[in-house]
Design a protein around this motif. Structure first.
Motif, short mmCIF file in Angstrom:
data_model
loop_
_atom_site.label_atom_id
_atom_site.label_comp_id
_atom_site.label_asym_id
_atom_site.label_seq_id
_atom_site.Cartn_x
_atom_site.Cartn_y
_atom_site.Cartn_z
N LEU A 800 0.83 -1.21 0.00
CA LEU A 800 0.00 0.00 0.00
C LEU A 800 0.86 1.26 0.00
CD1 LEU A 800 -1.92 -2.28 1.58
CD2 LEU A 800 -3.39 -0.31 1.60
N CYS A 801 1.95 1.21 0.75
CA CYS A 801 2.83 2.37 0.86
C CYS A 801 3.48 2.68 -0.49
CB CYS A 801 3.88 2.08 1.93
SG CYS A 801 4.89 3.48 2.32
N GLU A 802 3.81 1.61 -1.21
CA GLU A 802 4.38 1.81 -2.54
C GLU A 802 3.40 2.57 -3.43
OE1 GLU A 802 5.79 -1.68 -4.78
OE2 GLU A 802 5.08 -0.65 -6.58
N ARG A 803 2.13 2.16 -3.35
CA ARG A 803 1.11 2.82 -4.16
C ARG A 803 1.01 4.30 -3.79
NH1 ARG A 803 -1.64 3.75 -8.12
NH2 ARG A 803 -3.58 2.75 -8.73
N MET A 804 1.05 4.59 -2.46
CA MET A 804 0.99 5.98 -2.02
C MET A 804 2.19 6.75 -2.54
SD MET A 804 0.02 5.82 1.96
CE MET A 804 -0.93 4.50 2.58
N GLY A 805 3.32 6.05 -2.60
CA GLY A 805 4.55 6.72 -3.02
C GLY A 805 4.51 7.19 -4.46
N THR A 806 3.53 6.75 -5.23
CA THR A 806 3.49 7.21 -6.62
C THR A 806 3.08 8.67 -6.73
OG1 THR A 806 1.23 6.38 -6.85
CG2 THR A 806 2.99 4.91 -7.57
N SER A 807 2.62 9.26 -5.63
CA SER A 807 2.38 10.72 -5.63
C SER A 807 3.02 11.30 -4.37
CB SER A 807 0.88 11.01 -5.62
OG SER A 807 0.69 12.40 -5.41
N LEU A 808 3.70 12.41 -4.55
CA LEU A 808 4.38 13.03 -3.39
C LEU A 808 3.37 13.54 -2.36
CD1 LEU A 808 7.09 14.84 -5.45
CD2 LEU A 808 7.56 13.21 -3.62
N TYR A 809 2.15 13.77 -2.81
CA TYR A 809 1.16 14.35 -1.91
C TYR A 809 0.35 13.30 -1.17
CZ TYR A 809 2.46 18.24 -4.82
OH TYR A 809 3.19 19.19 -5.48
N ALA A 810 0.37 12.08 -1.67
CA ALA A 810 -0.54 11.06 -1.14
C ALA A 810 -0.30 10.71 0.33
CB ALA A 810 -0.48 9.82 -2.01
#
Ligand code: FAD
Length: 1119
Positions: A800-810
């Motif tokens: 899940l964290c990887e997915r969030m990492g695809t946007s700097l704002y996430a």
């Protein structure tokens, strides 16, 4: 400069002679006409003389284009043209036998006779990942003086147009738009093909003695010729804007056309696809027809003219020489069959498709029939069994499946040389291009849905009731097919194809269990379906040559071949690489799901096998065709090239075999835990028996709702259903809310308000919280009762964290951002209940933010024992003094807590000198000196501050764990909190690679898309490999933290911290390079990603420190 074409010079002379009184004095011999380019001429007269009434100043160079744009000169020119036209008409004899009051039909070109630029642009944008509507908007928004209209009026060259228009498009869409690629597509032979129905209609109109004209807003090509992919002999008059210097809807161009036709407005009908052009024509009294689609427009034209315009049977051609059949004998047979009243001559045409079993159109009297026969020559006993085809179609027709009505089977070879059968001719539309150009996305979706439904209908036919059940053993369709096609392939093999060899080994080893036996069409694809001309309804399923009883999933897979074939593929056209969401076409996965849903069956997991098999089968068929073409028995000369496609098909098949292998592998941990130990270790040792050693062995499940702690799940598909669902929801949230918000959040960070939090972030935080996508970071081992967070394992969170990492704002939006995550975990682990209530709860709720203050400018802070700030105990409080810097988040107005690290006892043993204190940010004595920048980026509103702590008084109860425990706490804090950075770095890298791929596919340099340049391919491959390697290491570290604890995972944590930031820097750097200068701008997230990946080689501890730690541990193990 070249001299102008002689007729052009003659025209000029006539212009001066006829029209311009004052110019009579000009000696034409001295008029110099110089051609500057294909459509720009300069007039030059050596003698300076004034010409009255015009704009010519003799002796000055002037562009002919301007000459024709003055209304006065226009009149002269029209007079000249009329003169010429009349001469031309007088010479032409024509008769009139239809059309009522109408004597001519005038056609616009683009959108009427050939596809419109708008439609071509829409398709091209999808394929090139350009924001939809860019080209059309740019065409329109330019207005009268925009590049498009200037180009249409012939005022600028193609080169100038492309430059100006390209700039305009790129400015509008904020992305680079390769308009030259669009232009080549627009003018390519493949795209600029006249609509056959329209050309047929023109033939009919002319046959009735009416005139035809083209009235087109048109342009010049580089060759100097205008773009006119039409047969000029089919038109009495051709009027092109670039030649005339005037565009539709200017009334003058319509008048010119009528003048050339020698007709009154009321005597002509004008067809155009643009309302404003029609309006202008109508205001002159011309009858108009709006062309939305050629078929409907022609119906309207037929009504006006009173005669039919469509006589040709679609998709037919004259019978090929090698496929001729004895007409007399057939005619006699048909007359006997259909009855003596059948009179007239037999009309025979051949259908374009159905080459294996040749198929003919027959018209005899009122009867329209289709004849399908075996091919001539010696045939394999079971091949081309038209008798079976006939029997199946008859049974299916009775069962309500839409098939052409079969009428008669003739098994007597004496009539036409081979057995044949007859069916009713069923008029309808066959969509040959599976990307369905020219249709709306909703129509495309409806067509694919109808296709899916009809397949379900075929597969639902009751075999017993229809009499189709045979006595053969059911359930072995795929094994039989695999063997058949292997045999066929071997029989026609001409050289060794490595992927074919691998498939021949692989397919028999992975045969699926056949769940159901149904009628199988065997060649189920879009161009074997006949659709209703107006409704998205299948009228008939054609070509049942390969039909049999078997595994229905083979048909489903076969109908998805187009998804993976390129649009230019010669035998089976496809749409791989196109944006299916934009097109409205379901993806292959969606198509399979749709099928399962409708059939009421569970989702098909092993569909990759069926795809591999389908491509293998086509590869084997193509090899057969190739072999036949080599021995001269092929029905088509072009089949020779098709054989070369075998390898391409088998490679595709092998791709699916590999995917299927991965699917099985990925699912293994959830069901069959791996018990292998790492090969780097001496022997297989169980983690349970020897804590601290590494193994993939599974520990008992902590909760059935979660992935077992011991399972190393290497892809999201392997997560337990609730976590997978969470992952999917997170993904949807990113797509729907986070990525679209990025531009606004970026501009907020560049605005004057940047040091205050963005309201949009606050809004999105609320949304995420409402959807339960909140505090996902707290690991199960820190929060076993799931009091504070989602209770995910580190491995689960890694995905899940990887997915969030695809946007700097996430991360902030999901309350999963640093440094809060580390501080929250610190409070959960070490905080007292009071400390938790005061600091942890508001942080968990996302109401406040926090910072962590360790680093100091005066000392090398990579060594935490160097920290010098003092924490002095006084009566009832601690007083702190120190100078810190790089304190992330301290500038944020929401920051309420500073987790401060300083020395309480400089004389204690080295690792017991430090303490951690919770400092309220409103404490007097905290002075933020300045925000620091990372490559110029401020990272507002949190920033990274340089701060002075001067005599700051903090209550004693704010000490964490107790004096001297700071080092211990810092170590604990550095566990999960710090590996989160690595997880996010994988996300940065994935996004960078995705952006890079999209970019290099759509940008053209040196004549080909960037993606075709070898170095970029190598970069893409290298990035993929490096990401995969780093991800596995992140997951492994997370896995060990889950199963053996942070301490046991120390080596792996250090290794991934060493690997992830530099890997991400390399991947992002390659993406930036592929983007060109744009990659460095803030239009894309790449520059920021790069800055943070680089910064994390310090912020997460310098690389060298991690390297030293790894080496130390490694050496220890080997001693
Ligand atoms: C964007 C960003 C955000 C940050 N946020 C925070 C924060 O919120 N709170 C906070 O306290 N700090 C923060 N930091 C600071 C960061 O933790 C430190 O920069 C880091 O610990 C290194 O300390 P230093 O800068 O003093 O480098 P130094 O300790 O001076 O080291 C300098 C260099 O010496 C070399 N070196 C050091 N040790 C070794 C070794 N053992 N072997 C070989 N070579 C070695 C390395 O090349 C290293 O880069 C942040 C830094 C950045 C860039």
């Amino acid at each position: 400069m070249p001299a102008p074409h002689p007729p052009f010079k003659a025209m000029l002379e006539l212009f001066f002679w006829n029209g311009h009184q004052s110019s009579r004095r000009i000696t034409l011999d001295v008029l110099k006409v110089i051609q500057m380019s294909s459509f720009q001429y300069f007039l030059y007269l050596p003698v300076k003389k004034e010409v009255t009434g015009g704009q010519i100043s003799l002796g000055h160079n002037m562009c002919i284009r301007r000459l024709f744009q003055s209304p006065l000169q226009w009149a002269w020119r029209a007079a000249f043209l009329k003169h010429n036209q009349c001469r031309h008409q007088a010479a032409r004899r024509w008769t009139r036998s239809g059309g009522g009051p109408y004597r001519a039909v005038i056609f616009d070109m683009g959108g009427v006779l050939i596809p419109s630029p708008g439609t071509v642009a829409a398709e091209w944008e999808i394929q090139n990942h350009i924001p939809p509507g860019t080209i059309l908007k740019a065409l329109i928004s330019g207005g009268e003086n925009g590049p498009w209209m200037k180009f249409m009026r012939g005022e600028i060259t193609k080169q100038d147009f492309l430059e100006e228009f390209g700039r305009h498009c790129s400015k509008m869409s904020k992305t680079s738009v390769p308009v030259d690629s669009f232009f080549s597509v627009l003018t390519s032979e493949q795209v600029a093909k006249p609509f056959p129905v329209m050309m047929e209609a023109i033939t009919q109109v002319r046959a009735k003695g009416l005139k035809t004209a083209v009235l087109s807003n048109n342009f010049y090509l580089s060759s100097g010729k205008s773009f006119l992919p039409l047969d000029r002999t089919q038109f009495d008059v051709v009027v092109e804007s670039c030649l005339e210097g005037v565009c539709k809807p200017d009334p003058r161009i319509y008048k010119l056309c009528l003048e050339r036709l020698g007709l009154q407005p009321s005597e002509s009908i004008f067809l155009d696809d643009l309302g404003m052009n029609l309006k202008a024509a109508a205001s002159l009294g011309i009858h108009t027809i709006k062309v939305n689609d050629p078929e409907t427009a022609l119906k309207e034209l037929e009504t006006l003219l009173g005669f039919t315009l469509r006589t040709v049977v679609p998709n037919t051609r004259p019978v090929r020489k090698t496929m001729e059949i004895p007409k007399d004998s057939l005619e006699k047979y048909l007359k006997d069959l259909l009855g003596t009243q059948t009179t007239g001559v037999l009309k025979l045409l051949q259908f374009d498709h159905g080459l294996s079993n040749p198929t003919y159109y027959i018209k005899l009297g009122d009867h329209q029939l289709v004849l399908r026969k075996k091919p001539p020559g010696t045939l394999l006993p079971s091949a081309h069994a038209i008798e079976r085809e006939f029997r199946i179609m008859k049974a299916l027709g009775n069962a309500g499946v839409p098939v052409p009505k079969v009428l008669h089977l003739c098994e007597d070879s004496g009539v036409i040389g081979t057995p044949f059968y007859l069916m009713e001719y069923c008029p309808g539309v066959v969509y040959k291009d599976p990307s369905l150009p020219g249709l709306e996305s909703s129509q495309r979706r409806a067509i694919y849905t109808a296709m899916n439904r009809v397949l379900c209908k075929i597969h639902s036919v009751d075999l017993k009731a229809t009499g189709l059940e045979d006595n053969r053993k059911h359930g072995d369709y795929i094994p039989r097919q695999v063997q058949t096609w292997i045999k066929q392939y071997r029989a026609s093999e001409t050289s060794t194809i490595p992927t074919m060899e691998r498939l021949i080994e692989w397919l028999p080893l992975h045969l699926p269990k056949q769940e159901k036996t149904t009628v199988v069409h065997g060649d189920f694809r879009l161009d074997n379906l006949l659709f209703h001309p107006e409704k998205m309804e299948v009228l008939a399923v054609l070509d049942w040559e390969l039909s049999t009883l078997g595994d229905p999933l083979a048909d489903v897979a076969f109908s998805c071949l187009a998804h993976y074939l390129p649009p230019s593929f010669p035998v089976l056209r496809g749409f791989s690489g196109c944006d299916l969401t934009q097109l409205g076409i379901p993806t292959a996965e969606e198509y399979f799901r749709m099928y399962c849903l409708h059939m009421g069956i569970a989702p098909i997991k092993n569909w990759n096998f069926y795809m591999a098999f389908s491509f293998f089968r086509v590869a084997a068929i193509l090899q057969g065709v190739y072999k036949r073409s080599l021995t001269g028995q092929a029905s088509l000369a072009t089949t020779q090239q098709n054989g070369k496609l075998t390898e391409f098909m088998s490679n595709l098949a092998w791709d699916f075999a590999v995917k299927e292998g991965f699917r099985i592998f990925k699912e293994m941990p959830a069901t069959k835990p791996l018990t292998r130990s790492y090969h780097t270790w001496a022997g297989p040792q169980s983690l349970l028996s020897r804590p601290g050693t590494r193994s993939y062995i599974r520990l008992p499940e902590s909760s059935p709702a979660h992935t077992p702690q011991g399972a190393l799940v290497i892809s999201p598909e392997g997560l337990s259903p609730p976590v997978r669902e969470l992952y999917q929801r997170l993904g949807q949230f990113m797509e729907q809310h986070v990525y679209p918000a990025e531009p606004e959040l970026r501009s907020h960070q560049a605005s004057a308000e940047r040091w205050t939090p963005s309201p949009l972030v606050e809004e999105l935080k609320e949304k995420a919280k409402a959807e339960g996508l909140w505090n996902l970071f707290l690991p199960l081992e820190t929060d076993p009762e799931r009091k504070y967070g989602a209770g995910l394992t580190n491995v689960e969170y890694a995905h899940l964290c990887e997915r969030m990492g695809t946007s700097l704002y996430a991360p902030e939006i999901f309350n999963c951002s640093a440094p809060d995550t580390g501080n929250m975990e610190l409070l959960v682990r070490y905080g007292t209940e009071e400390q938790k209530a005061r600091w942890l709860v508001p942080l968990l709720e996302g109401k406040t933010r926090s910072c962590f203050a360790m680093t100091e400018p005066q000392v090398a802070s990579s060594d935490a024992t160097n920290i010098e700030s003092s924490i002095r105990e006084e009566d009832n409080c601690y007083v702190i003094n120190g100078h810190k810097w790089w304190i992330s988040g301290i500038l944020d107005p929401r920051c309420q807590l500073c987790v401060f690290m300083g020395k309480t006892d400089p004389h204690a043993p080295r690792h017991q000198q430090q303490s951690v204190l919770l400092v309220p940010m409103h404490s007097p004595g905290i002075k933020v000196i300045r925000p620091l920048t990372v490559y110029g980026l401020e990272d507002a509103p949190g920033g990274h501050g340089e701060v002075l702590f001067e005599q700051v008084c903090v209550p004693k109860e704010n000490m964490v764990l107790g004096p001297g425990r700071g080092f211990e706490i810092a170590q604990g804090r550095l566990g999960p909190g710090r590996i989160h950075h690595c997880m996010r770095l994988i996300g940065y890298s994935e996004r960078a690679l995705a952006l890079m791929k999209a970019r290099v596919k759509s940008r053209v340099a040196f004549g080909k898309p960037l993606v075709e340049q070898g170095t970029l391919l190598a970069d893409i491959a290298q990035s993929r490999v490096e990401i995969e390697q780093a991800r596995l290491l992140v997951l492994k570290a997370a896995h060990l933290m889950d199963v053996a604890g942070n301490k046991a995972a120390a080596l792996d944590i250090a290794m991934i911290k060493m690997v992830a930031p530099s890997m991400a820097s390399r991947v992002i750097d390659r993406a930036i390079q592929a983007f060109g200068a744009a990659g460095l701008s803030s239009d894309y997230p790449l520059a920021q990603f790069f800055a943070w990946a680089r910064a994390l080689r310090f912020a997460d501890g310098p690389d060298e420190v991690h390297r030293a730690a790894v080496a130390k541990m490694e050496l220890k193990r080997h001693i």
